[in-house]
Design an enzyme around this catalytic site. Sequence first.
Site, PDB file in Angstrom:
ATOM      1  N   HIS A   1     -54.596  -3.244  -1.886  1.00 58.63           N
ATOM      2  CA  HIS A   1     -55.390  -2.925  -0.701  1.00 58.63           C
ATOM      3  C   HIS A   1     -56.576  -3.888  -0.561  1.00 58.63           C
ATOM      4  CE1 HIS A   1     -57.135  -0.065   2.296  1.00 58.63           C
ATOM      5  NE2 HIS A   1     -58.266  -0.596   1.863  1.00 58.63           N
ATOM      6  N   GLU A   2     -57.345  -4.056  -1.621  1.00 61.84           N
ATOM      7  CA  GLU A   2     -58.522  -4.926  -1.544  1.00 61.84           C
ATOM      8  C   GLU A   2     -58.095  -6.379  -1.343  1.00 61.84           C
ATOM      9  OE1 GLU A   2     -61.166  -3.537  -0.944  1.00 61.84           O
ATOM     10  OE2 GLU A   2     -60.819  -1.527  -1.723  1.00 61.84           O
TER      11      GLU A   2
ATOM     12  N   HIS B   1     -57.313  -7.085   2.269  1.00 63.43           N
ATOM     13  CA  HIS B   1     -58.497  -7.408   3.091  1.00 63.43           C
ATOM     14  C   HIS B   1     -58.853  -8.896   2.969  1.00 63.43           C
ATOM     15  CE1 HIS B   1     -59.440  -3.429   4.469  1.00 63.43           C
ATOM     16  NE2 HIS B   1     -59.763  -2.938   3.287  1.00 63.43           N
TER      17      HIS B   1
ATOM     18  N   HIS C   1     -57.842  -2.056   8.122  1.00 62.63           N
ATOM     19  CA  HIS C   1     -57.131  -0.814   7.818  1.00 62.63           C
ATOM     20  C   HIS C   1     -56.014  -0.584   8.821  1.00 62.63           C
ATOM     21  CE1 HIS C   1     -60.657   0.705   5.226  1.00 62.63           C
ATOM     22  NE2 HIS C   1     -59.781   0.022   4.536  1.00 62.63           N
ATOM     23  N   CYS C   2     -54.930  -0.050   8.305  1.00 65.35           N
ATOM     24  CA  CYS C   2     -53.712   0.119   9.077  1.00 65.35           C
ATOM     25  C   CYS C   2     -53.488   1.622   9.202  1.00 65.35           C
ATOM     26  CB  CYS C   2     -52.590  -0.553   8.286  1.00 65.35           C
ATOM     27  SG  CYS C   2     -50.951  -0.345   8.933  1.00 65.35           S
TER      28      CYS C   2
ATOM     29  N   CYS D   1     -48.564   2.609   4.683  1.00 65.60           N
ATOM     30  CA  CYS D   1     -48.881   1.220   4.327  1.00 65.60           C
ATOM     31  C   CYS D   1     -49.996   1.233   3.297  1.00 65.60           C
ATOM     32  CB  CYS D   1     -49.348   0.492   5.587  1.00 65.60           C
ATOM     33  SG  CYS D   1     -49.910  -1.204   5.323  1.00 65.60           S
TER      34      CYS D   1
ATOM     35  N   CYS E   1     -46.772  -2.553   5.254  1.00 61.37           N
ATOM     36  CA  CYS E   1     -45.829  -2.178   6.303  1.00 61.37           C
ATOM     37  C   CYS E   1     -45.326  -3.436   7.025  1.00 61.37           C
ATOM     38  CB  CYS E   1     -46.487  -1.225   7.300  1.00 61.37           C
ATOM     39  SG  CYS E   1     -47.689  -2.033   8.368  1.00 61.37           S
TER      40      CYS E   1
ATOM     41  N   CYS F   1     -48.158  -5.522   8.576  1.00 59.15           N
ATOM     42  CA  CYS F   1     -49.117  -6.161   7.659  1.00 59.15           C
ATOM     43  C   CYS F   1     -48.451  -7.220   6.778  1.00 59.15           C
ATOM     44  CB  CYS F   1     -49.772  -5.110   6.772  1.00 59.15           C
ATOM     45  SG  CYS F   1     -50.863  -3.997   7.698  1.00 59.15           S
TER      46      CYS F   1
HETATM   47 ZN    ZN Z   1     -60.085  -0.927   2.768  1.00 54.29          ZN
HETATM   48 ZN    ZN Z   2     -49.860  -1.892   7.506  1.00 53.09          ZN
END
Ligand code: ZN
Ligand code: ZN
Length: 177
Positions: A130-131, A134, A140-141, A146, A165, A168
């Site tokens: 996640h990080e 970015h 954010h999705c 995702c 996803c 992304c």
């Molecule tokens: Zn985040």
């Molecule tokens: Zn996504």
Amino acid sequence: MTDILLIPLEADRDLSLDEFAADLGQVLAARVTVGALPVPIREAYDASRRQYHSGRILQMLLDTAPPGKTKLLGVTSHDLFLPVLTYIFGQAQLAARACIFSSFRLRNDLYGLAPSSHLLRRRSFKEALHELGHTYGLRHCADEPCVMNASTYVEDIDIKPAEFCASCSPVIHRAEF
Ligand SMILES: [Zn+2]
Ligand SMILES: [Zn+2]
């Protein structure tokens, strides 16, 4: 190919970082290595909050790392905060080099549950993806399951998948560095 340096900052011993790096490399199609940097994270400690200032650590990562495009992922076992928030699981620069996550709130024992190194690793892996997402420029999705779904509570992390996803994913795989 993207290069990512995974930097242990008093990381949890239950995370086997070499394995962790290999798994990240596979999902991101990136070269991920583990390496120490002399980051003085004690200077980011806030004694009144008993937490570490995440933004300060990100700045220290940038100040300490050799110049270049290698992405920097700090991994710490300490509880992180930003001044406006009670706590954060992690923080990243958007479309830039540095990010960090903490395993502090990913441990079952914090919630009075039986310890599970499996869950700790699974949650940590999602937070790392996640990080890093970015740093590739992803926000954010909310449309699909995702790994870029926002997480406020540890349950939110458990619900989301450890993958990007269909919208992304191309952003990660088209990245030039
Ligand atoms: Zn985040
Ligand atoms: Zn996504």
